[in-house]
Design a protein around this motif. Structure first.
Motif, mmCIF file in Angstrom:
data_model
loop_
_atom_site.group_PDB
_atom_site.id
_atom_site.type_symbol
_atom_site.label_atom_id
_atom_site.label_comp_id
_atom_site.label_asym_id
_atom_site.label_seq_id
_atom_site.Cartn_x
_atom_site.Cartn_y
_atom_site.Cartn_z
ATOM 1 N N ILE A 286 0.838 -1.206 0.000
ATOM 2 C CA ILE A 286 0.000 0.000 0.000
ATOM 3 C C ILE A 286 0.872 1.255 0.000
ATOM 4 C CG2 ILE A 286 -1.683 1.300 1.361
ATOM 5 C CD1 ILE A 286 -2.707 -1.433 2.385
ATOM 6 N N ALA A 287 1.933 1.234 0.808
ATOM 7 C CA ALA A 287 2.804 2.409 0.892
ATOM 8 C C ALA A 287 3.461 2.708 -0.460
ATOM 9 C CB ALA A 287 3.871 2.172 1.964
ATOM 10 N N VAL A 288 3.941 1.652 -1.126
ATOM 11 C CA VAL A 288 4.588 1.860 -2.432
ATOM 12 C C VAL A 288 3.578 2.369 -3.461
ATOM 13 C CG1 VAL A 288 5.722 0.694 -4.373
ATOM 14 C CG2 VAL A 288 6.438 0.213 -2.036
ATOM 15 N N MET A 289 2.358 1.815 -3.411
ATOM 16 C CA MET A 289 1.334 2.248 -4.369
ATOM 17 C C MET A 289 0.959 3.717 -4.166
ATOM 18 S SD MET A 289 0.568 -0.129 -6.506
ATOM 19 C CE MET A 289 2.367 -0.231 -6.529
ATOM 20 N N GLY A 295 4.966 1.179 -9.170
ATOM 21 C CA GLY A 295 5.986 0.343 -8.567
ATOM 22 C C GLY A 295 7.346 1.010 -8.580
ATOM 23 N N LEU A 296 8.285 0.393 -7.850
ATOM 24 C CA LEU A 296 9.596 1.016 -7.674
ATOM 25 C C LEU A 296 10.337 1.197 -8.994
ATOM 26 C CD1 LEU A 296 10.724 -0.933 -4.469
ATOM 27 C CD2 LEU A 296 9.853 1.408 -4.619
ATOM 28 N N LEU A 297 10.266 0.205 -9.883
ATOM 29 C CA LEU A 297 10.984 0.290 -11.163
ATOM 30 C C LEU A 297 10.016 0.296 -12.349
ATOM 31 C CD1 LEU A 297 14.003 -2.144 -10.562
ATOM 32 C CD2 LEU A 297 13.846 0.306 -10.126
ATOM 33 N N GLY A 298 8.741 0.556 -12.089
ATOM 34 C CA GLY A 298 7.764 0.581 -13.181
ATOM 35 C C GLY A 298 7.911 1.833 -14.022
ATOM 36 N N ARG A 299 7.560 1.702 -15.295
ATOM 37 C CA ARG A 299 7.653 2.837 -16.209
ATOM 38 C C ARG A 299 6.269 3.414 -16.461
ATOM 39 N NH1 ARG A 299 11.588 0.230 -20.876
ATOM 40 N NH2 ARG A 299 13.449 -0.007 -19.578
ATOM 41 N N SER A 300 6.237 4.688 -16.788
ATOM 42 C CA SER A 300 4.969 5.319 -17.126
ATOM 43 C C SER A 300 4.437 4.737 -18.421
ATOM 44 C CB SER A 300 5.149 6.826 -17.292
ATOM 45 O OG SER A 300 5.602 7.384 -16.089
#
Length: 305
Positions: A286-289, A295-300
């Motif tokens: 939840i905190a990361v979202m 996500g930490l390494l997700g791309r737009s």
């Protein structure tokens, strides 16, 4: 300090398993935009395949082949069997729904998950199976760093996970199949026009993702001993959490997310309470979202016009 080090080893072991499961989620989501909630149960089937191969080779007390060969056979059979199972799931449960609204394959995934759980229950019964690893890998083997004890199975899990991740990265970045996978993930229709066989790419993606889950199932059996038909649900949920935390669709993100969730669980168990480990994992999600929704390494997402 010794206690911290021991929890670090435990966290890396658990995180390696979660990372392999998360890679399966992220591969399938990257290609089909599908959340394969049956993935945890493929991992469970892999654990059972490894167990029955061990029994077929004489069992933990009296293996008829060298131990290293028995363990290798367990991994290979589990990966092959889980890979084939993943391909069958794609063929019968997902392919007919490929152009349906996204809720349809999601419901199908939940149905496959329940089917696999109950099929294993009917075929093999509710009894928990024990890998009994200590009967063929002595407890005293392995090595110590100060007061930190590292047994050979934990070393095997971490090293094998790293090898499988490196192989997967090379497969995705350096092979024709990997280029096809990335093309299908970017734009399926354009990939068809470029002559890429999308069905073949999807089938191979399911095979690779499910094979990784099968390997993770054997790892859990070797380290934590017990396997049952219900083990896939929570592990699949943790793998999914790891994939989302790292950035679903990102291979590197799945690895980072898996290790992060594994470490959080190990330190929560060691310093707080085992009962809080699951809670802390999902609080981390939840905190990361809230901070980084992709996500930490997700791309737009790229908006096509």
């Amino acid at each position: 300090m010794e206690f911290f080090g021991q929890q670090l080893v435990n966290g890396l072991t658990l995180g390696s398993v979660y990372a392999l499961i998360a890679l399966g989620y992220t591969l399938i989501y990257g290609v089909l935009q599908l959340l394969n909630f049956a993935h945890g149960d493929v991992y469970m089937v892999g654990a059972f395949i490894g167990f029955f191969v061990m029994i077929g080779l004489g069992g933990p007390a009296a293996p008829i082949v060298p131990v290293w060969l028995m363990i290798m056979a367990m991994f290979l059979a589990a990966m092959l069997g889980s890979g084939i199972l993943g391909v069958l799931i794609e063929q019968f449960a997902y392919r007919p729904l490929r152009n349906s609204p996204r809720i349809a394959p999601l419901i199908s995934a939940l149905g496959v998950s329940l089917f696999l759980q109950n099929a294993v229950l009917l075929l093999f019964g509710p009894r928990i199976r024990d890998y009994a690893t200590t009967e063929y890998i002595p407890i005293g083997s392995g090595f110590s760093i100060g007061a930190i004890r590292i047994d050979p199975m934990r070393i095997l899990v971490v090293v094998l996970s790293v090898i499988l991740m490196l192989v997967l990265v090379r497969l995705v970045n350096r092979t024709r199949f990997g280029r096809g996978m990335r093309a299908v993930a970017f734009d399926r229709e354009a990939a068809v026009m470029m002559g890429i066989d999308v069905n073949r790419v999807v089938v191979l993606t399911f095979f690779c993702a499910s094979a990784l889950a099968g390997a993770a199932g054997v790892m859990v059996g070797l380290v934590f001993f017990n396997v049952s038909n219900f083990m896939g649900f929570l592990a699949g949920l943790k793998g999914f959490t790891a994939a989302v935390v790292g950035g679903i669709g990102s291979v590197g993100g799945a690895m980072v997310g898996g290790l992060l969730i594994g470490l959080l669980e190990a330190f929560a168990t060691g310093y707080l309470s085992a009962n809080l480990a699951n809670l802390i994992s999902f609080v981390a999600l939840i905190a990361v979202m809230l901070v980084k929704p992709r996500g930490l390494l997700g791309r737009s997402a790229i908006v096509k016009v």
